[in-house]
Design an enzyme around this catalytic site. Structure first.
Site, PDB file in Angstrom:
ATOM      1  N   GLU A 178      31.138  45.399  40.446  1.00  6.62           N
ATOM      2  CA  GLU A 178      30.733  44.107  40.051  1.00  6.62           C
ATOM      3  C   GLU A 178      29.591  43.568  40.772  1.00  6.62           C
ATOM      4  O   GLU A 178      29.371  42.511  41.277  1.00  6.62           O
ATOM      5  CB  GLU A 178      31.928  43.044  39.929  1.00  6.62           C
ATOM      6  N   GLU A 369      37.887  47.784  33.773  1.00  4.89           N
ATOM      7  CA  GLU A 369      38.786  46.562  33.952  1.00  4.89           C
ATOM      8  C   GLU A 369      38.905  45.747  33.019  1.00  4.89           C
ATOM      9  O   GLU A 369      37.716  45.390  32.339  1.00  4.89           O
ATOM     10  CB  GLU A 369      38.184  45.764  35.134  1.00  4.89           C
TER      11      GLU A 369
HETATM   12  C1  BG6 Z   1      37.575  41.354  39.005  1.00  5.34           C
HETATM   13  C2  BG6 Z   1      37.834  42.115  40.357  1.00  5.34           C
HETATM   14  O1  BG6 Z   1      36.528  40.593  39.197  1.00  5.34           O
HETATM   15  O2  BG6 Z   1      38.454  40.824  38.477  1.00  5.34           O
HETATM   16  C3  BG6 Z   1      38.937  42.757  40.608  1.00  5.34           C
HETATM   17  O3  BG6 Z   1      36.782  43.540  40.478  1.00  5.34           O
HETATM   18  C4  BG6 Z   1      40.107  41.431  40.546  1.00  5.34           C
HETATM   19  O4  BG6 Z   1      39.167  42.967  42.031  1.00  5.34           O
HETATM   20  C5  BG6 Z   1      39.932  41.265  38.706  1.00  5.34           C
HETATM   21  O5  BG6 Z   1      41.344  41.709  40.768  1.00  5.34           O
HETATM   22  C6  BG6 Z   1      40.759  40.382  38.130  1.00  5.34           C
HETATM   23  O6  BG6 Z   1      40.646  39.020  39.145  1.00  5.34           O
HETATM   24  P1  BG6 Z   1      41.965  38.226  39.609  1.00  5.34           P
HETATM   25  O7  BG6 Z   1      41.328  37.256  40.387  1.00  5.34           O
HETATM   26  O8  BG6 Z   1      42.719  37.834  38.713  1.00  5.34           O
HETATM   27  O9  BG6 Z   1      42.513  39.236  40.452  1.00  5.34           O
END
Ligand code: BG6
Length: 473
Positions: A178, A369
């Site tokens: 990111e 993701e």
């Molecule tokens: C992304 C990151 O922004 O979101 C991850 O690359 C992160 O590392 C994921 O875990 C989800 O966010 P969160 O705050 O729910 O863990």
């Protein structure tokens, strides 16, 4: 659900994604040094970071879910779900404990050999993020993170070591997780402690430039050391909408989106885009480039674009811009439901983003993701009935199928957090994404026992049928 065609190609990669610092634990085992994540309370994204580790405080990353000690058991469960892809990061400070050493830590390298072998044994292809919010702490404290050009050299050494070591085991690599989050969370993304102030924008773009050089250098090393493999870039790309058709809303939303796409523009097209000149002028940004930087960036562009997608945000002209993603919620979108963490659930937004970036770059895409983080309750029958997660993922997968039919080349889908891990945003354990539950709470109590949620069998079936089960409801 409306019947739509299942467009997933036979070789589509299905699986899940984690980051080392959110899962491995073993923060100081086998020679590992502290990373920036290891001094964060409240999650690495929150940026609430101590200068050094305070022995009296609790840091969630120090044990996390002890993936370091449980990886065989966890990989076996991923295999049971039929994963063909597993994305993780290589903790930089496991290989170079301080980041600036000339020789790597062999014990750290052995861990990833073992992990990748275990995955391959189960026919799961490992995919690696080289830097996922876990720069060695020493590089932040003694060098100022990516604001310092010396990190290019340290990062290149790290890349050279891991490319040579794992070139026969890992085909797909991504440089920085990111990277467009440099705007919002420069500590997590670039290990820079950049406060508000008149030089903030200058400093962010300078650090980003250094990362672009490092990215191009990584692509170059990748082509030299492992020409059959691919190095891509990775952005946070939740969808972004104007609040109304008022031209001010539309254009400001467009400009805001470009703040993110600027990063992929440079790394995929190989040059600074024309529109950034005006931004630089307005913020008095003067980049320090070294001779050869522009040529390197031009020649060594990334092979694919990987991105995270969780939600969409809506922007009203004149309201403050809060960031690029994650918590960037903008103003309320009345057409969307929200998770209990306030993230607007927008499956069609994923189709929109796939089309947006495929139109722009015509390079293969990876959704690395996407997921649903919420509080899971263990029911009286001892099980976790996470139908909300199944609903979220199935709707997003249907939209990927639509994007494939739109002509987008999407190579794979890695669900975020297939096993519960530490939240990057809040540092909590109770914000759970997993198909696999881990018995651990926010204070660090729990047996670490793994348990299948309802979504486990559901995802297994989706993969087994290559997506067909999504359409036979
Ligand atoms: C992304 C990151 O922004 O979101 C991850 O690359 C992160 O590392 C994921 O875990 C989800 O966010 P969160 O705050 O729910 O863990």
């Amino acid at each position: 659900m409306t019947k739509k065609n299942n467009a997933f190609p036979k070789d589509f990669l299905w699986g899940g994604a984690i980051a080392a610092n959110q899962a491995e634990g073993a923060w100081n085992i086998d020679g590992k040094g502290p990373s920036i994540a290891d001094v964060c309370r409240g999650g690495i994204i929150s940026g609430v970071a101590d200068q050094e580790i305070d022995p009296d405080k609790y840091y969630a990353s120090h044990e996390a879910i002890d993936f370091y000690g449980h990886y065989k058991e966890d990989v076996a469960m991923f295999a049971e779900m039929n994963f063909s892809l597993f994305r993780t990061s290589i903790a930089w400070s496991r290989i170079f404990p301080k980041g600036d050493e000339s020789e790597p830590n062999e014990a750290g390298l052995v861990f990833y050999d073992n992990l990748f072998d275990e995955l391959l044994k189960h026919n799961i292809q490992p995919m690696v993020t080289i830097s996922h919010y876990e720069t060695p702490l020493h590089l932040a404290n003694s060098y100022g993170g990516w604001e310092n050009r010396k990190l290019v050299q340290f990062f290149s050494r790290f890349c050279e070591v891991i490319f040579k070591r794992y070139k026969d085991k890992v085909k797909y690599w991504m440089t920085f997780n990111e990277i467009n989050n440099m705007h919002k969370i420069p500590f997590a993304t670039g290990a820079c402690r950049i406060e508000e102030g008149p030089t903030k924008v200058q400093r962010i773009y300078q650090a980003s430039h250094n990362m672009f050089v490092a990215n191009a250098q990584a692509v170059k090393l990748g082509q030299e050391i492992m020409p059959e493999n691919q190095v891509g870039c990775m952005l946070s790309l939740s969808a972004f909408y104007p609040n109304t058709c008022h031209p001010d809303d539309v254009f400001e939303a467009y400009e805001f989106r470009r703040r993110s796409l600027f990063f992929s523009d440079v790394m995929l097209r190989g040059h600074y885009p024309a529109y950034i000149e005006r931004v630089f002028e307005e913020h008095d940004v003067q980049l320090q480039k070294e001779p050869g930087d522009d040529e390197l960036i031009r020649e060594y562009t990334c092979a694919f674009l990987a991105f995270s997608y969780y939600m969409s945000s809506t922007h009203k002209a004149g309201t403050p811009i809060q960031g690029t993603t994650g918590g960037a919620r903008g103003i309320d979108n009345p057409y969307l439901d929200k998770s209990s963490y306030g993230w607007g659930i927008d499956p069609k937004g994923l189709r929109y983003v796939c089309n947006e970036v495929y139109d722009r770059y015509e390079k293969p895409l990876f959704i690395v993701e996407n997921g649903y983080g919420d509080l899971d309750e263990i029911s009286s029958d001892g099980k976790i009935h996470d139908s909300y997660r199944i609903d979220y993922v199935s709707k997003h997968l249907v939209e990927i199928s639509e994007a494939l039919q739109d002509g987008c080349e999407v190579l794979g889908y890695a669900y975020w957090g297939p096993i519960d891990i530490v939240s990057a945003g809040t540092g909590e354990m109770r914000k759970r994404y997993g198909f696999i539950y881990v018995d651990k709470d926010n204070e660090g109590n729990g047996t670490l026992k793994r348990m299948k949620k309802d979504s486990f069998e559901w995802y297994k079936e989706v993969i087994a049928t290559n997506g067909e089960s999504l359409f036979n409801k």
